[in-house]
Scaffold this active site. Sequence first.
Site, mmCIF file in Angstrom:
data_model
loop_
_atom_site.group_PDB
_atom_site.id
_atom_site.type_symbol
_atom_site.label_atom_id
_atom_site.label_comp_id
_atom_site.label_asym_id
_atom_site.label_seq_id
_atom_site.Cartn_x
_atom_site.Cartn_y
_atom_site.Cartn_z
ATOM 1 N N ASP A 8 -17.087 -6.998 56.307
ATOM 2 C CA ASP A 8 -16.124 -6.431 57.235
ATOM 3 C C ASP A 8 -15.002 -5.842 56.370
ATOM 4 O OD1 ASP A 8 -14.571 -6.027 59.676
ATOM 5 O OD2 ASP A 8 -13.406 -7.766 59.039
ATOM 6 N N ASP A 10 -11.178 -4.799 57.574
ATOM 7 C CA ASP A 10 -9.844 -5.316 57.888
ATOM 8 C C ASP A 10 -9.871 -6.834 58.033
ATOM 9 O OD1 ASP A 10 -8.446 -2.721 58.241
ATOM 10 O OD2 ASP A 10 -9.883 -2.497 59.879
ATOM 11 N N ASP A 165 -14.147 -12.099 58.926
ATOM 12 C CA ASP A 165 -13.025 -13.005 59.162
ATOM 13 C C ASP A 165 -12.788 -13.341 60.629
ATOM 14 O OD1 ASP A 165 -12.128 -10.227 59.523
ATOM 15 O OD2 ASP A 165 -10.180 -11.146 59.914
#
Length: 180
Positions: A8, A10, A165
Amino acid sequence: MKKGCLFDLDGTLVNSIEDLAFSTNEVLKLHHLPMHDISKYRMFVGNGVKKLMERALGQDHLHLLDECLEEFQQIYRQHCLDHTCPYPGMKELIENLKTKEIKMAVVTNKPHALAIEIVETLFPDTFVAICGQQELYPVKPDPQSTYYALMAMKLDKKDCLFIGDSQVDIDTGYFAVWIL
């Protein structure tokens, strides 16, 4: 041993919350709407720009969504690298994976052109594929962008890790592994 990593962007590779919050608040300011503290934006991100703007606008102002999305794109394009930077230790991790010849790709809900700009600026010549949000496939957790990245890496899902995240990333990894 795994042969590839799907990241991922961001919140995983880079800390971009300040630029996202600034750009969204600038849009809200244009419409004389209340702005949000940066801490609030941590709850707004993860499902793409449209969801970010919906959450920032709130239910009472959704009629402005299309206009605000357009304005956001213009503002964020100019400010997407003002404060965005890799998390501490991330550049070293990426370099370590490169030396071990681990193939890497980015799968993100950030708009595709901006994802490419950020990744190529902060991690030049590193990733086999960068898959941002575009009309070709739905946003994560839908696994289509992950499948595209796997094809570009020429790897099977069993040979890769999906690193993120958020719950969206967990769901993406789960769907990509179990629903093919």
